[in-house]
Design an enzyme around this catalytic site. Structure first.
Site, PDB file in Angstrom:
ATOM      1  N   SER A 197      -2.000   8.435   7.581  1.00 38.31           N
ATOM      2  CA  SER A 197      -0.599   8.011   7.553  1.00 38.31           C
ATOM      3  C   SER A 197       0.258   9.208   7.192  1.00 38.31           C
ATOM      4  O   SER A 197      -0.121  10.000   6.307  1.00 38.31           O
ATOM      5  CB  SER A 197      -0.372   6.928   6.485  1.00 38.31           C
ATOM      6  OG  SER A 197      -0.764   5.689   6.978  1.00 38.31           O
ATOM      7  N   GLU A 215       0.806  -1.226   0.000  1.00 40.47           N
ATOM      8  CA  GLU A 215       0.000   0.000   0.000  1.00 40.47           C
ATOM      9  C   GLU A 215       0.846   1.286   0.000  1.00 40.47           C
ATOM     10  O   GLU A 215       0.594   2.205  -0.790  1.00 40.47           O
ATOM     11  CB  GLU A 215      -0.891  -0.049   1.248  1.00 40.47           C
ATOM     12  CG  GLU A 215      -1.969   0.985   1.235  1.00 40.47           C
ATOM     13  CD  GLU A 215      -3.028   0.731   2.304  1.00 40.47           C
ATOM     14  OE1 GLU A 215      -3.123  -0.400   2.830  1.00 40.47           O
ATOM     15  OE2 GLU A 215      -3.744   1.678   2.612  1.00 40.47           O
TER      16      GLU A 215
END
Ligand code: ADP
Length: 360
Positions: free
Chosen positions: A179, A124
């Site tokens: 993130s 990812e």
């Protein structure tokens, strides 16, 4: 990577990023290709599909002999999406699809059984950075910023061409969660922080506390709302500003704190006020974490990405203001036109590689 390197025999036609809330798909449409004619016909026939599918036509990238299209739908509709693809036999001739995000694992068997198509799993974070760097390098107007970060009413933006000097930068990916990555080169990155207080928190709490039927409806409400109907301000506590600390009377002292004060405050709160206060709470928190990480890493350019920012000008303005405020005007909040599609783009770019990710 140069754009001329794409060969459907090696790269295929799709990259997908199936996240906790949204499934993002990048469709590579080479001119005069017959293998994907059914997909092409379906995709180009509309800009909305089923109950949640959407194609962002303004994001389409024109390459020398091909186009890149960007589509998303809610991950909760995956079964219906597979049914639709199957009923139209759209993927005949497509042997595998390169997918990142949790859905690459979760739906891999289902896709194989129902569509006869293999899912190749991709990492990812790698896809996110690879896709972002590719679009930063190849799309001249990808990056923009708000010209007047301090003025809430001024939505004027300016393009920032970063192609000559792309690195280093801080990326704050504001999706369902958050993130934060320090990116120093094409494949050189590190996840330096994160937060579980993200877009999913905003959307989830809106669904819990209001009747808004979808994400767009929460934003439409937020535009009309007054956050200070819920939030306790410095003025609520001091009766005015706290001058010696530089705290303005209007500044939030405690998100939703006003609800604990007089009952009359609580009774007068509208759904729009709740949406606005939640939006401000999440973006303010992310803005502060982003600034602190940028300082820790010694970075000035902060990119904000992720679908939380999709059609969400208020959040972008709040983030711009927060970064400007905390950094004393030294740092800039930068935004990206393909904000939520970098993972899908990276999965496509990476699709000529063998499986790069297996569940541990
Ligand atoms: P993920 O990959 O974790 O699903 P995304 O970058 O796709 O993350 O962002 C998901 C967030 O985007 C949601 O939590 C919500 O805040 C916001 N969002 C934007 N558009 C929609 C939509 N149409 N439906 C649901 N959430 C949306």
């Amino acid at each position: 990577m140069a754009v001329s390197h794409f060969d459907p025999r090696r790269h295929g036609y799709f990259g997908a990023d199936v996240g906790g809330t949204l499934a993002k798909v990048m469709f590579y449409e080479p001119d005069n290709d017959t293998v994907i004619s059914k997909v092409r016909e379906f995709v180009l026939s509309s800009t909305t599909y089923g109950s949640t599918g959407q194609r962002d036509t303004q994001l389409t990238v024109n390459l020398p002999k091909a186009k890149l299209h960007f589509i998303l739908f809610e991950t909760s509709r995956m079964h219906q999406a597979i049914k639709l693809i199957r009923s139209q036999n759209m993927l005949s001739g497509v042997k595998s699809i390169s997918v990142t995000g949790g859905g690459a694992f979760k739906f891999s068997e289902l896709v194989k059984d129902e569509l006869g198509c293999l899912i190749t799993k991709r990492d990812e974070m790698y896809c996110l950075i690879h896709g972002l760097n590719f679009l930063l390098r190849n799309v001249s107007n990808e990056v923009y910023y708000f010209v007047e970060p301090e003025d809430d009413t001024n939505e004027e933006t300016a393009i920032c061409d970063v192609r000559e000097e792309m690195f280093p930068y801080l990326l704050v990916n504001l999706g369902t969660g958050v993130s934060i990555l320090k990116v120093s080169g094409w494949d050189d990155f590190e996840r330096v922080s994160g937060s579980g207080l993200g877009g999913g928190t905003y959307y989830g709490l809106c669904r819990l506390l209001t009747q808004a039927k979808d994400f767009k409806a929460t934003l439409d409400e937020a535009v009309k709302g007054d956050g200070n109907a819920c939030n306790m301000t410095v003025g609520d506590i001091y009766g005015g500003s706290y001058g010696s600390l530089g705290l303005d009377a209007n500044m939030t002292a405690s998100f939703f704190g006003k609800v604990t004060m007089e009952d009359s405050y609580r009774e007068n709160i509208k759904e729009a006020d709740i949406c606005k206060a939640l939006l401000y709470m999440v973006t303010n928190n992310v803005g502060q974490i982003a600034y602190l990480n940028a300082r820790l890493q010694g970075l000035k350019n902060i990119y904000f990405a992720g679908n939380f920012l999709r059609t969400n000008k208020i959040a972008m303005k709040y983030l711009s203001k927060a970064i400007h405020f905390w950094s004393g005007g030294e740092m800039k909040a930068l935004f990206l036109h393909h904000e939520g599609f970098f993972g899908a783009c990276g999965a496509f770019l990476d699709s000529d590689q063998p499986n790069t990710c297996e569940p541990s």
